[in-house]
Design a protein around this motif. Structure first.
Motif, PDB file in Angstrom:
ATOM      1  N   PHE A 112       3.052   2.977  42.739  1.00 52.70           N
ATOM      2  CA  PHE A 112       3.535   3.303  41.401  1.00 52.70           C
ATOM      3  C   PHE A 112       2.508   2.957  40.321  1.00 52.70           C
ATOM      4  O   PHE A 112       2.662   3.363  39.167  1.00 52.70           O
ATOM      5  CB  PHE A 112       4.860   2.594  41.116  1.00 52.70           C
ATOM      6  N   LEU A 113       1.453   2.202  40.684  1.00 53.33           N
ATOM      7  CA  LEU A 113       0.374   1.940  39.717  1.00 53.33           C
ATOM      8  C   LEU A 113      -0.432   3.200  39.446  1.00 53.33           C
ATOM      9  O   LEU A 113      -1.228   3.230  38.493  1.00 53.33           O
ATOM     10  CB  LEU A 113      -0.542   0.829  40.242  1.00 53.33           C
ATOM     11  N   ALA A 114      -0.238   4.246  40.263  1.00 57.66           N
ATOM     12  CA  ALA A 114      -0.904   5.516  39.987  1.00 57.66           C
ATOM     13  C   ALA A 114      -0.416   6.118  38.675  1.00 57.66           C
ATOM     14  O   ALA A 114      -1.126   6.913  38.050  1.00 57.66           O
ATOM     15  CB  ALA A 114      -0.653   6.497  41.141  1.00 57.66           C
ATOM     16  N   MET A 115       0.793   5.726  38.236  1.00 53.26           N
ATOM     17  CA  MET A 115       1.324   6.266  36.979  1.00 53.26           C
ATOM     18  C   MET A 115       0.564   5.734  35.764  1.00 53.26           C
ATOM     19  O   MET A 115       0.032   6.530  34.974  1.00 53.26           O
ATOM     20  CB  MET A 115       2.814   5.981  36.873  1.00 53.26           C
ATOM     21  N   PRO A 116       0.443   4.402  35.561  1.00 51.38           N
ATOM     22  CA  PRO A 116      -0.374   3.945  34.427  1.00 51.38           C
ATOM     23  C   PRO A 116      -1.839   4.330  34.557  1.00 51.38           C
ATOM     24  O   PRO A 116      -2.520   4.533  33.542  1.00 51.38           O
ATOM     25  CB  PRO A 116      -0.188   2.420  34.449  1.00 51.38           C
ATOM     26  N   LEU A 117      -2.337   4.458  35.783  1.00 51.38           N
ATOM     27  CA  LEU A 117      -3.713   4.917  35.991  1.00 51.38           C
ATOM     28  C   LEU A 117      -3.889   6.320  35.419  1.00 51.38           C
ATOM     29  O   LEU A 117      -4.845   6.598  34.680  1.00 51.38           O
ATOM     30  CB  LEU A 117      -4.028   4.900  37.487  1.00 51.38           C
ATOM     31  N   ALA A 118      -2.959   7.219  35.742  1.00 51.23           N
ATOM     32  CA  ALA A 118      -3.039   8.591  35.241  1.00 51.23           C
ATOM     33  C   ALA A 118      -2.816   8.640  33.728  1.00 51.23           C
ATOM     34  O   ALA A 118      -3.461   9.428  33.024  1.00 51.23           O
ATOM     35  CB  ALA A 118      -2.013   9.463  35.958  1.00 51.23           C
ATOM     36  N   LEU A 119      -1.923   7.810  33.214  1.00 55.34           N
ATOM     37  CA  LEU A 119      -1.679   7.765  31.773  1.00 55.34           C
ATOM     38  C   LEU A 119      -2.949   7.364  31.015  1.00 55.34           C
ATOM     39  O   LEU A 119      -3.301   7.972  29.994  1.00 55.34           O
ATOM     40  CB  LEU A 119      -0.557   6.773  31.448  1.00 55.34           C
ATOM     41  N   GLY A 153      -2.753  -0.738  25.231  1.00 53.87           N
ATOM     42  CA  GLY A 153      -1.999  -1.979  25.380  1.00 53.87           C
ATOM     43  C   GLY A 153      -0.633  -1.730  26.005  1.00 53.87           C
ATOM     44  O   GLY A 153      -0.188  -2.504  26.872  1.00 53.87           O
ATOM     45  N   LEU A 154       0.036  -0.654  25.602  1.00 54.29           N
ATOM     46  CA  LEU A 154       1.336  -0.311  26.177  1.00 54.29           C
ATOM     47  C   LEU A 154       1.194   0.085  27.653  1.00 54.29           C
ATOM     48  O   LEU A 154       2.034  -0.277  28.491  1.00 54.29           O
ATOM     49  CB  LEU A 154       1.966   0.826  25.380  1.00 54.29           C
ATOM     50  N   ILE A 155       0.130   0.820  27.956  1.00 51.35           N
ATOM     51  CA  ILE A 155      -0.107   1.202  29.353  1.00 51.35           C
ATOM     52  C   ILE A 155      -0.414  -0.042  30.186  1.00 51.35           C
ATOM     53  O   ILE A 155       0.028  -0.168  31.336  1.00 51.35           O
ATOM     54  CB  ILE A 155      -1.249   2.226  29.451  1.00 51.35           C
ATOM     55  N   ASN A 161       3.517  -5.103  34.436  1.00 46.20           N
ATOM     56  CA  ASN A 161       4.916  -5.217  34.828  1.00 46.20           C
ATOM     57  C   ASN A 161       5.103  -4.815  36.286  1.00 46.20           C
ATOM     58  O   ASN A 161       5.810  -5.490  37.050  1.00 46.20           O
ATOM     59  CB  ASN A 161       5.784  -4.337  33.920  1.00 46.20           C
ATOM     60  N   ARG A 162       4.452  -3.727  36.674  1.00 45.10           N
ATOM     61  CA  ARG A 162       4.509  -3.274  38.066  1.00 45.10           C
ATOM     62  C   ARG A 162       3.822  -4.267  39.003  1.00 45.10           C
ATOM     63  O   ARG A 162       4.336  -4.604  40.074  1.00 45.10           O
ATOM     64  CB  ARG A 162       3.839  -1.906  38.199  1.00 45.10           C
ATOM     65  N   ILE A 163       2.643  -4.722  38.603  1.00 46.46           N
ATOM     66  CA  ILE A 163       1.900  -5.678  39.446  1.00 46.46           C
ATOM     67  C   ILE A 163       2.674  -6.976  39.584  1.00 46.46           C
ATOM     68  O   ILE A 163       2.780  -7.553  40.682  1.00 46.46           O
ATOM     69  CB  ILE A 163       0.506  -5.938  38.838  1.00 46.46           C
ATOM     70  N   GLY A 164       3.247  -7.469  38.469  1.00 51.64           N
ATOM     71  CA  GLY A 164       4.016  -8.701  38.508  1.00 51.64           C
ATOM     72  C   GLY A 164       5.231  -8.588  39.400  1.00 51.64           C
ATOM     73  O   GLY A 164       5.560  -9.524  40.154  1.00 51.64           O
ATOM     74  N   GLY A 165       5.907  -7.444  39.354  1.00 53.34           N
ATOM     75  CA  GLY A 165       7.068  -7.240  40.210  1.00 53.34           C
ATOM     76  C   GLY A 165       6.694  -7.266  41.676  1.00 53.34           C
ATOM     77  O   GLY A 165       7.388  -7.879  42.504  1.00 53.34           O
ATOM     78  N   LEU A 189      -5.236  -0.041  44.344  1.00 58.70           N
ATOM     79  CA  LEU A 189      -4.762   0.845  43.286  1.00 58.70           C
ATOM     80  C   LEU A 189      -4.443   0.092  41.988  1.00 58.70           C
ATOM     81  O   LEU A 189      -4.767   0.578  40.898  1.00 58.70           O
ATOM     82  CB  LEU A 189      -3.552   1.637  43.761  1.00 58.70           C
ATOM     83  N   PRO A 190      -3.816  -1.101  42.033  1.00 63.38           N
ATOM     84  CA  PRO A 190      -3.601  -1.848  40.791  1.00 63.38           C
ATOM     85  C   PRO A 190      -4.902  -2.172  40.060  1.00 63.38           C
ATOM     86  O   PRO A 190      -4.973  -2.083  38.830  1.00 63.38           O
ATOM     87  CB  PRO A 190      -2.890  -3.126  41.262  1.00 63.38           C
ATOM     88  N   ALA A 191      -5.945  -2.538  40.805  1.00 65.24           N
ATOM     89  CA  ALA A 191      -7.241  -2.837  40.189  1.00 65.24           C
ATOM     90  C   ALA A 191      -7.841  -1.581  39.569  1.00 65.24           C
ATOM     91  O   ALA A 191      -8.464  -1.636  38.494  1.00 65.24           O
ATOM     92  CB  ALA A 191      -8.191  -3.413  41.235  1.00 65.24           C
ATOM     93  N   PHE A 192      -7.656  -0.447  40.227  1.00 61.51           N
ATOM     94  CA  PHE A 192      -8.137   0.831  39.706  1.00 61.51           C
ATOM     95  C   PHE A 192      -7.454   1.126  38.368  1.00 61.51           C
ATOM     96  O   PHE A 192      -8.099   1.524  37.386  1.00 61.51           O
ATOM     97  CB  PHE A 192      -7.823   1.929  40.734  1.00 61.51           C
TER      98      PHE A 192
END
Length: 404
Positions: A112-119, A153-155, A161-165, A189-192
């Protein structure tokens, strides 16, 4: 329902956000033409007025390059935004299914970190669209930088939030992280995502003339970049141990090269930060600093590209997911390394070799090396077209492979 009547993309997974990411990355490769071939006195990047002047006064070759660049930027930025919107709609639907609950309880939660990555990529692509197509943008750009930092900042909040969860679940409960299924670099993917946010956050440091804006950009991008680098190292070490024991997961084999785009992004971030330190805070670096940085990055990237291609060849990945009946959303991860290599080659040639005086700009050596960057770019365009046809084209007999 007869699955043979469905497109592979109808069996959705969060990794389809990588399709949007790849298109956005290709728009950046076309911007490299303008960045390094169009004169832009007065600001660190070319804007509409610079491009128009170069097109009006330049020769046939420059005119052709500009036409190709603006067409490529517009086309792939449109595809980037279109696929982002499509993925966001599918994500909203996916959250209502049992598959979502299952994925959230597995190693695959980090997909699901692919979503903020794409944003983050879309925000970067949007800024490029503004520079290239909006007249007079540079006159109001100082008002846009704070807005851009708020957006990133919002992204970043979404990403953390995803990584923490995920980390909170696997580190507190124990026994819920499947080490045997960690035999790839999928957990990078989170690091990306964090590195993509960091490079966007660093843009005002290189372009703004307001010390406060530059300072905030520097602090936030350094923090995000440092966290991304730390996460990359830890996740890579843990994953490599699993790969040595269990081999590389065939469907996730493309992730072996995810280090390549992470390094390109962090490298660009570093160069932006150094530029801001120089122009705003009078911190001077050496002439060869960019040469050292870009050469080091390319050397490491070469290792991971060679390793990834070796494993892909041994596992006959192309026969399974590019030419055969199987389709994996993870195949879009193959686009990122090629795009990142193309972009880094442009920076190595222009900021490194030309900047240090080793080769002449627009000489034989310059174009010989630049042809490598263009070759990587063209290869990725072909790959994107192939993948889009397989995954988003009319239904075929191929079956979609669920991501793990």
């Amino acid at each position: 329902m007869n699955t043979s009547s469905q497109r592979p993309a109808d069996t959705w997974s969060p990794l389809y956000f990588l399709a949007s990411l790849g298109a956005g990355g290709l728009s950046v490769t076309f911007f490299m033409f303008l960045m390094f071939w169009v004169p832009h006195p007065g600001q660190p990047v070319p804007v509409f007025e610079d491009i128009l002047a170069a097109f009006s006064q330049g020769g046939i070759a420059l005119k052709a390059a500009i036409l190709v660049a603006v067409t490529g930027i517009a086309g792939f930025a449109f595809l980037n935004i279109k696929l982002l919107i499509w993925n966001l709609a599918r994500l909203a639907e996916f959250k209502k299914t049992d598959a979502y609950t299952k994925l959230m309880g597995s190693n695959g939660e980090t997909q699901f970190l692919a979503m903020p990555l794409a944003l983050a990529m879309t925000v970067n692509a949007g800024f490029i669209l503004g520079l290239v197509f909006v007249p007079g943008l540079w006159n109001i750009v100082e008002y846009l930088f704070p807005m851009a930092m708020v957006a990133f900042g919002l992204i970043a909040y979404l990403a953390f939030n995803r990584i923490g969860g995920f980390l909170g679940r696997v580190l507190s409960e124990g026994g819920v992280f499947d080490v045997t299924a960690n035999n790839s670099f999928a957990q990078l993917l989170p690091a990306f995502a964090l590195s993509m946010i960091a490079v966007g956050m660093s843009a005002p440091a290189a372009m703004s003339t307001v010390p406060t804006t530059v300072g905030i950009s520097l602090v936030l991008s350094i923090a995000l970049g440092a966290i991304a680098a730390l996460y990359t190292v830890v996740a890579a070490i843990v994953a490599f141990n699993s790969m040595l024991q269990y081999g590389t997961a065939k469907e996730s084999a493309p992730t072996l090269m995810v280090v390549v785009p992470i390094l390109t992004i962090l490298g660009i971030m570093t160069m932006r930060q150094e530029h801001g330190l120089h122009t705003t805070f009078d911190a001077h670096g050496g002439v060869a600093d960019n040469l050292l940085l870009t050469t080091t990055i390319l050397a490491i990237q070469g290792v991971f590209i060679a390793l990834g291609l070796l494993v892909l060849k041994r596992q006959r990945y192309a026969d399974a997911y590019l030419r055969g009946a199987g389709n994996s959303a993870g195949s879009y991860a193959l686009v990122c390394p090629g795009v990142a290599l193309s972009v880094m080659l442009h920076f190595w040639i222009n900021k490194g070799l030309v900047g240090a005086g080793l080769i002449a700009k627009f000489g034989i050596a310059y174009w010989s090396l630049t042809s490598l960057a263009i070759a990587a770019q063209v290869s990725m365009i072909v790959l994107v077209l192939l993948l889009n046809k397989r995954h988003f084209g009319r239904p075929a007999d191929g079956h979609a492979v669920p991501a793990e």
